[in-house]
Design a protein around this motif. Structure first.
Motif, short mmCIF file in Angstrom:
data_model
loop_
_atom_site.label_atom_id
_atom_site.label_comp_id
_atom_site.label_asym_id
_atom_site.label_seq_id
_atom_site.Cartn_x
_atom_site.Cartn_y
_atom_site.Cartn_z
N PHE A 1 2.60 10.87 -18.55
CA PHE A 1 4.05 11.29 -18.92
C PHE A 1 4.78 10.24 -19.66
O PHE A 1 4.90 9.22 -18.82
CB PHE A 1 4.46 11.87 -17.67
N ILE A 2 5.19 10.45 -20.68
CA ILE A 2 6.00 9.49 -21.44
C ILE A 2 7.48 9.62 -20.69
O ILE A 2 8.08 10.57 -20.80
CB ILE A 2 6.27 9.64 -22.93
N ALA A 3 7.72 8.35 -20.02
CA ALA A 3 9.00 8.27 -19.04
C ALA A 3 9.77 7.22 -19.78
O ALA A 3 9.43 5.89 -20.07
CB ALA A 3 8.58 7.90 -18.01
N ASP A 4 11.30 7.60 -20.07
CA ASP A 4 12.05 6.54 -20.36
C ASP A 4 12.80 6.15 -19.14
O ASP A 4 13.82 6.76 -18.72
CB ASP A 4 13.09 7.23 -21.52
N PHE A 5 12.69 4.79 -18.71
CA PHE A 5 13.26 4.50 -17.56
C PHE A 5 14.45 3.92 -17.77
O PHE A 5 14.66 3.16 -18.79
CB PHE A 5 12.29 3.40 -16.96
N SER A 6 15.56 4.50 -16.85
CA SER A 6 16.99 3.91 -17.21
C SER A 6 17.32 3.01 -16.20
O SER A 6 18.22 2.11 -16.18
CB SER A 6 18.00 5.09 -16.99
N TYR A 7 16.31 2.74 -15.02
CA TYR A 7 16.50 1.84 -14.04
C TYR A 7 15.22 1.56 -13.37
O TYR A 7 14.40 2.37 -13.06
CB TYR A 7 17.52 2.44 -12.79
N ILE A 8 14.92 0.26 -13.29
CA ILE A 8 13.86 -0.23 -12.42
C ILE A 8 14.01 -1.20 -11.76
O ILE A 8 14.79 -2.14 -11.98
CB ILE A 8 12.57 -0.72 -13.61
N ALA A 9 13.52 -1.15 -10.28
CA ALA A 9 13.78 -2.39 -9.28
C ALA A 9 12.65 -2.57 -8.50
O ALA A 9 11.99 -1.68 -7.97
CB ALA A 9 14.88 -1.94 -8.38
N SER A 10 12.22 -3.91 -8.33
CA SER A 10 10.94 -4.07 -7.62
C SER A 10 11.15 -3.63 -5.95
O SER A 10 12.16 -3.95 -5.23
CB SER A 10 10.56 -5.65 -7.59
N LEU A 11 10.18 -3.25 -5.36
CA LEU A 11 10.15 -3.00 -4.08
C LEU A 11 9.38 -3.95 -3.07
O LEU A 11 9.36 -3.83 -1.91
CB LEU A 11 9.80 -1.70 -3.58
N ILE B 1 9.29 6.45 -6.67
CA ILE B 1 8.37 5.25 -6.45
C ILE B 1 7.40 5.13 -7.13
O ILE B 1 6.32 6.09 -7.34
CB ILE B 1 8.21 5.07 -4.79
N PHE B 2 6.85 4.27 -7.91
CA PHE B 2 5.75 3.93 -8.67
C PHE B 2 4.85 2.73 -8.33
O PHE B 2 5.47 1.78 -7.87
CB PHE B 2 6.21 4.11 -10.00
N GLU B 3 3.66 2.72 -8.78
CA GLU B 3 2.95 1.33 -8.45
C GLU B 3 2.61 0.81 -10.06
O GLU B 3 2.23 1.67 -11.04
CB GLU B 3 1.68 1.67 -7.91
N ALA B 4 2.92 -0.34 -10.23
CA ALA B 4 2.82 -0.85 -11.63
C ALA B 4 1.27 -1.04 -11.98
O ALA B 4 0.48 -1.72 -11.11
CB ALA B 4 3.60 -2.34 -11.64
N ASP C 1 0.93 -1.04 -0.01
CA ASP C 1 0.06 0.07 0.11
C ASP C 1 0.86 1.38 0.05
O ASP C 1 1.70 1.21 0.46
CB ASP C 1 -0.90 0.01 1.26
N TRP C 2 0.41 2.21 -0.61
CA TRP C 2 1.32 3.52 -0.68
C TRP C 2 1.65 4.11 0.79
O TRP C 2 2.74 4.72 0.82
CB TRP C 2 0.42 4.58 -1.36
N ALA C 3 0.87 3.65 1.73
CA ALA C 3 1.04 4.32 3.04
C ALA C 3 2.56 3.61 3.31
O ALA C 3 3.14 4.43 4.36
CB ALA C 3 0.20 3.72 4.06
N ASN C 4 2.94 2.49 3.05
CA ASN C 4 4.20 1.99 3.46
C ASN C 4 5.63 2.73 2.82
O ASN C 4 6.50 2.61 3.24
CB ASN C 4 4.19 0.34 2.89
N PHE C 5 5.36 3.46 1.78
CA PHE C 5 6.08 4.16 1.10
C PHE C 5 6.33 5.98 1.17
O PHE C 5 7.10 6.25 0.71
CB PHE C 5 6.11 3.87 -0.36
N GLN C 6 5.39 6.50 1.85
CA GLN C 6 5.18 7.83 1.85
C GLN C 6 6.33 8.46 2.45
O GLN C 6 6.87 9.33 1.83
CB GLN C 6 3.89 8.15 2.62
#
Length: 282
Positions: free
Chosen positions: A270-280, A163-166, A101-106
Motif C-alpha cells: 500500500f503506497i502510504a504518504d507518511f505525515s508523521y513517523i516516530a521510533s518506538l 504501529i509498523f515494523e521497519a 517483538d510484535w507481542a510488545n505492541f499488540q
C-alpha cells in the motif's frame, strides 16, 4: 529428791544435746543435698551449653555454605549480565535483527489497524477462491468489494498512530528516503513506484520522504526490525472512486516494488504518504 532432780536435769541436757546434734546433722544433710542438686544443675547446664554450641557450629557451617553459594550465584549473574550487554550491543548494531517483538505492541494497536489486517486476511482467501474458479468477473468483484471495504474502514485513506515494523529504508536518486514498513499481519506500506504516462513509460517514485524533512531525520536513526508509530494516508484508498465497473479496480494492480522484489516478504504494497513517523524503540 535431789537425785531425781539431778537425773531430770541430766536427761534434759542429754535431750538438748541430742536435739542440737540432730539439727546439725539435718543442716549438714540439707547442705549436702543442695550441693548435690547444684552439681546436677551445673552438669545439666554444661550439657545444654555443649548441645547449643554444637547447634551453633552447625548453623555457622550452613551460613558459610549459603554465603559461598550466594557468591557463586552473584558471579554467575554478573557473567550473564555482561554477556547479555555484549549481545544487546551487538544486536543494536546489526540492521537485520529485531530489537523488539510484535507481542510488545499488540495491546497498543488501534481498532482500525486490527480491522485492516482482518480485512486483508479475508481478501486473500476470497481472491484465491475467485482465481481458482477461472472466472475473471469473480476476481474483479473481489477486488471491487475490497476497495469498498477499505473506503468504509479508512475514509479518504487517513490513518493515525498505527504501529509498523521497519523493513527497508533506501535513499533514492533525488536524495529523498524511500521506506517500506510492515503491519502486524505482514501487509507492506510505504514508498512505491508508478508508471507515468508518456512515450517511454517512465517509472517515478511516490510517497518518499524529502531530504531536509524532520521525518527524514527520524528515518535516518532507524534499523530494520525496529518499530515506529506513524500517521498518514494510503494513496490508493484516498483515490477511491465509487460506482466504477469492476474492470476499473482490476486495472490498478499494486505492481512489483524495487525495494522488496527479491525479499519474498509480502504479496502487496500500500503506497502510504507518511505525515508523521516516530521510533518506538528504546
Amino acid at each position: 529428791m535431789n537425785f531425781l532432780r539431778k537425773l531430770n536435769n541430766h536427761n534434759f541436757l542429754l535431750v538438748f544435746f541430742l536435739s542440737l546434734s540432730l539439727a546439725a546433722f539435718s543442716q549438714t544433710n540439707i547442705e549436702a543435698k543442695a550441693t548435690e542438686t547444684g552439681n546436677q544443675a551445673v552438669e545439666l547446664l554444661q550439657k545444654e551449653n555443649k548441645k547449643l554450641k554444637t547447634q551453633l557450629d552447625l548453623m555457622i557451617k550452613k551460613l558459610l555454605a549459603q554465603e559461598k553459594e550466594l557468591v557463586s550465584l552473584r558471579e554467575t549473574l554478573e557473567k550473564q549480565k555482561l554477556f547479555k550487554d555484549k549481545t544487546t550491543l551487538k544486536t543494536s548494531g546489526d540492521n537485520t535483527k529485531k530489537s523488539n517483538d510484535w507481542a510488545n505492541f499488540q495491546q497498543n494497536l488501534s481498532i482500525q489497524q486490527v480491522q485492516f489486517c482482518a480485512l486483508a486476511g479475508r481478501f486473500f482467501k476470497q481472491l484465491e477462491e475467485a482465481r481458482a474458479s477461472g472466472n475473471e468477473i469473480k476476481v474483479n468483484l473481489v477486488l471491487k468489494s475490497r476497495q469498498d471495504d477499505l473506503d468504509a474502514l479508512i475514509p479518504k485513506g487517513v490513518f493515525e498512530n498505527w504501529i509498523f515494523e521497519a523493513v527497508k529504508i533506501e535513499q533514492v536518486e533525488d536524495g529523498s528516503a524511500a521506506v517500506i514498513m510492515k503491519s502486524q499481519c505482514g501487509t507492506l506500506v510505504g514508498s512505491g513506484q508508478i508508471e507515468t504516462t508518456g512515450l517511454f513509460g517512465k517509472r517515478e517514485w511516490r510517497a518518499t520522504i524529502p531530504y531536509k524533512d524532520r521525518r527524514f531525520r527520524e528515518l535516518a536513526k532507524l534499523n530494520a526490525g525496529q518499530f515506529v508509530t506513524a500517521s498518514g494516508n494510503f494513496e490508493e484508498v484516498k483515490a477511491y472512486k465509487p460506482g466504477q465497473p469492476e474492470t476499473f479496480y482490476a486495472s490498478m494492480p499494486i505492481g512489483e516494488h524495487p525495494l522488496i522484489k527479491d525479499m519474498d516478504i509480502g504479496e502487496e504494497l500500500f503506497i502510504a504518504d507518511f505525515s508523521y513517523i516516530a521510533s518506538l524503540t528504546q
